[in-house]
Design an enzyme around this catalytic site. Structure first.
Site, PDB file in Angstrom:
ATOM      1  N   LYS A 182      -7.256  -8.077  -4.830  1.00 50.61           N
ATOM      2  CA  LYS A 182      -5.941  -7.675  -4.310  1.00 50.61           C
ATOM      3  C   LYS A 182      -4.861  -8.460  -5.037  1.00 50.61           C
ATOM      4  O   LYS A 182      -4.890  -9.690  -5.063  1.00 50.61           O
ATOM      5  CB  LYS A 182      -5.823  -7.934  -2.812  1.00 50.61           C
ATOM      6  CG  LYS A 182      -4.484  -7.405  -2.260  1.00 50.61           C
ATOM      7  CD  LYS A 182      -4.331  -7.629  -0.778  1.00 50.61           C
ATOM      8  CE  LYS A 182      -3.787  -8.979  -0.438  1.00 50.61           C
ATOM      9  NZ  LYS A 182      -2.344  -9.142  -0.640  1.00 50.61           N
ATOM     10  N   LYS A 184       3.687  -2.953  -0.808  1.00 52.92           N
ATOM     11  CA  LYS A 184       4.348  -2.606   0.476  1.00 52.92           C
ATOM     12  C   LYS A 184       5.729  -1.974   0.280  1.00 52.92           C
ATOM     13  O   LYS A 184       6.740  -2.496   0.770  1.00 52.92           O
ATOM     14  CB  LYS A 184       4.489  -3.860   1.349  1.00 52.92           C
ATOM     15  CG  LYS A 184       3.186  -4.537   1.718  1.00 52.92           C
ATOM     16  CD  LYS A 184       3.439  -5.699   2.679  1.00 52.92           C
ATOM     17  CE  LYS A 184       2.197  -6.446   3.082  1.00 52.92           C
ATOM     18  NZ  LYS A 184       1.594  -7.275   2.005  1.00 52.92           N
ATOM     19  N   ARG A 186      -7.591 -17.381   0.796  1.00 53.29           N
ATOM     20  CA  ARG A 186      -7.867 -18.812   0.681  1.00 53.29           C
ATOM     21  C   ARG A 186      -9.279 -19.253   1.054  1.00 53.29           C
ATOM     22  O   ARG A 186      -9.773 -20.198   0.425  1.00 53.29           O
ATOM     23  CB  ARG A 186      -6.797 -19.594   1.466  1.00 53.29           C
ATOM     24  CG  ARG A 186      -5.441 -19.528   0.762  1.00 53.29           C
ATOM     25  CD  ARG A 186      -4.295 -19.835   1.684  1.00 53.29           C
ATOM     26  NE  ARG A 186      -4.111 -18.785   2.687  1.00 53.29           N
ATOM     27  CZ  ARG A 186      -3.161 -18.781   3.602  1.00 53.29           C
ATOM     28  NH1 ARG A 186      -2.299 -19.780   3.642  1.00 53.29           N
ATOM     29  NH2 ARG A 186      -3.051 -17.786   4.457  1.00 53.29           N
ATOM     30  N   ASP A 226      11.524   2.229   1.267  1.00 55.21           N
ATOM     31  CA  ASP A 226      12.851   2.606   0.773  1.00 55.21           C
ATOM     32  C   ASP A 226      13.028   4.092   1.086  1.00 55.21           C
ATOM     33  O   ASP A 226      12.198   4.671   1.794  1.00 55.21           O
ATOM     34  CB  ASP A 226      12.928   2.313  -0.740  1.00 55.21           C
ATOM     35  CG  ASP A 226      14.356   2.021  -1.210  1.00 55.21           C
ATOM     36  OD1 ASP A 226      15.280   2.766  -0.807  1.00 55.21           O
ATOM     37  OD2 ASP A 226      14.541   1.063  -1.987  1.00 55.21           O
ATOM     38  N   ASP A 256      -0.899  -4.465  -3.689  1.00 58.80           N
ATOM     39  CA  ASP A 256      -0.281  -4.598  -2.358  1.00 58.80           C
ATOM     40  C   ASP A 256       1.213  -4.908  -2.502  1.00 58.80           C
ATOM     41  O   ASP A 256       1.620  -6.066  -2.420  1.00 58.80           O
ATOM     42  CB  ASP A 256      -1.042  -5.737  -1.647  1.00 58.80           C
ATOM     43  CG  ASP A 256      -0.491  -6.083  -0.280  1.00 58.80           C
ATOM     44  OD1 ASP A 256       0.194  -5.244   0.324  1.00 58.80           O
ATOM     45  OD2 ASP A 256      -0.764  -7.208   0.180  1.00 58.80           O
ATOM     46  N   THR A 306       1.065  -8.773  10.506  1.00 59.97           N
ATOM     47  CA  THR A 306       0.352  -9.652  11.452  1.00 59.97           C
ATOM     48  C   THR A 306       1.155 -10.920  11.746  1.00 59.97           C
ATOM     49  O   THR A 306       0.822 -11.653  12.668  1.00 59.97           O
ATOM     50  CB  THR A 306      -1.048 -10.029  10.913  1.00 59.97           C
ATOM     51  OG1 THR A 306      -0.917 -10.428   9.558  1.00 59.97           O
ATOM     52  CG2 THR A 306      -2.001  -8.867  11.000  1.00 59.97           C
TER      53      THR A 306
HETATM   54  O1  C5P Z   1      -5.422 -16.443   2.241  1.00 62.74           O
HETATM   55  P1  C5P Z   1      -5.553 -15.340   3.266  1.00 62.74           P
HETATM   56  O2  C5P Z   1      -6.973 -14.902   3.532  1.00 62.74           O
HETATM   57  O3  C5P Z   1      -4.776 -15.638   4.538  1.00 62.74           O
HETATM   58  O4  C5P Z   1      -4.845 -14.090   2.549  1.00 62.74           O
HETATM   59  C1  C5P Z   1      -4.561 -12.896   3.240  1.00 62.74           C
HETATM   60  C2  C5P Z   1      -3.888 -11.919   2.310  1.00 62.74           C
HETATM   61  O5  C5P Z   1      -3.578 -10.744   3.051  1.00 62.74           O
HETATM   62  C3  C5P Z   1      -2.581 -12.408   1.714  1.00 62.74           C
HETATM   63  O6  C5P Z   1      -2.485 -11.833   0.413  1.00 62.74           O
HETATM   64  C4  C5P Z   1      -1.515 -11.822   2.615  1.00 62.74           C
HETATM   65  O7  C5P Z   1      -0.322 -11.568   1.931  1.00 62.74           O
HETATM   66  C5  C5P Z   1      -2.176 -10.497   3.018  1.00 62.74           C
HETATM   67  N1  C5P Z   1      -1.702  -9.941   4.285  1.00 62.74           N
HETATM   68  C6  C5P Z   1      -1.789 -10.623   5.487  1.00 62.74           C
HETATM   69  N2  C5P Z   1      -1.311 -10.037   6.641  1.00 62.74           N
HETATM   70  C7  C5P Z   1      -0.787  -8.812   6.602  1.00 62.74           C
HETATM   71  C8  C5P Z   1      -0.718  -8.095   5.386  1.00 62.74           C
HETATM   72  C9  C5P Z   1      -1.192  -8.710   4.234  1.00 62.74           C
HETATM   73  O8  C5P Z   1      -2.282 -11.754   5.543  1.00 62.74           O
HETATM   74  N3  C5P Z   1      -0.384  -8.239   7.713  1.00 62.74           N
END
Ligand code: C5P
Length: 229
Positions: free
Chosen positions: A31, A60, A208, A63, A58, A117
């Protein structure tokens, strides 16, 4: 197919490419998001599209319909598998996004973000949205499906009600996934990979817990193994 897409959230192109090379056999996809794209743009994305691994771009988009259609056309032509827009852009925007993307790449999946989220009920109320985040996610997911898109991004806690309401062919993509005992970082409503998989998710976005692990390949393999891959 391994449902884990690793989120390469960095502005460092060499670091992202190095991680992708090492992880490509242990994850189902990559991603790339706003952080990476703002630094490296379409050329940066093309640097991965030759790796023969699915890419979720991703960005998003949100517009007016004409602008989002143009952006989706451009994004879908970059050799990626999934692109996304915000569901609250409205019916005309959702429809235009799907038609434009498929016009250049019939295989691309176009999905919509429902409620971020990071937002809670008070945040939604402050923006004039009554009802719970769960109600709003369901409303926006139904709007997304009604306008011909392929699925939504939602939190793990919405998988079951969305699956029940929208059927098995609607793609559910879920971030906020944490293996048992892992650092939550800034995610609050988390689920483990096996829990989310069992609840019926199609794609688990994990950043992460893999990228910041002492051994990212081993971390990705452990997650894949916990899912039976
Ligand atoms: O590091 P981590 O597992 O928290 O990464 C989650 C990924 O999902 C990040 O790229 C974050 O931008 C994305 N994301 C999220 N919550 C959302 C939409 C996307 O954590 N609602």
């Amino acid at each position: 197919m391994n449902p884990v897409y690793v989120a390469l959230d960095t502005t460092d192109l060499d670091c992202a490419r190095g991680l992708a090379e090492r992880l490509r056999g242990s994850v189902g996809g990559l991603k790339l998001g706003l952080e990476f794209f703002s630094a490296h743009g379409p050329e940066g994305v093309r640097a991965f599209s030759q790796m023969d691994i699915p890419i979720f771009l991703d960005l998003k988009f949100h517009d007016i319909p004409n602008t989002v259609a143009g952006a989706c056309r451009a994004a879908a032509s970059l050799g990626v598998s999934i692109i996304n827009v915000h569901a609250c852009g409205g019916p005309a925007m959702l429809k235009a996004a799907g038609e434009a993307a498929r016009g250049v790449n019939p295989a691309v999946k176009v999905i919509a973000v429902t409620v971020l989220t990071s937002l809670n009920q008070a945040d939604l109320q402050a923006a004039g949205v009554s009802g719970t985040p769960g109600d709003q996610v369901l409303r926006l997911a139904q709007l997304t499906k009604a306008n011909g898109l392929d699925g939504v991004v939602c939190s793990a806690h919405e998988i079951a009600p969305l699956r029940a309401a929208l059927g098995k062919d609607f793609m559910l993509v879920v971030p906020g996934i944490r293996p048992a005992g892992a650092d939550l970082n800034d995610q609050s409503r988390v689920m483990t990979p096996p829990e989310a998989h069992k609840a019926g998710v199609d794609i688990l976005v994990i950043g992460r817990p893999i990228t910041a692990a002492p051994d990212p390949v081993q971390a990705a393999r452990d997650i894949a193994q916990s899912l039976g891959f």
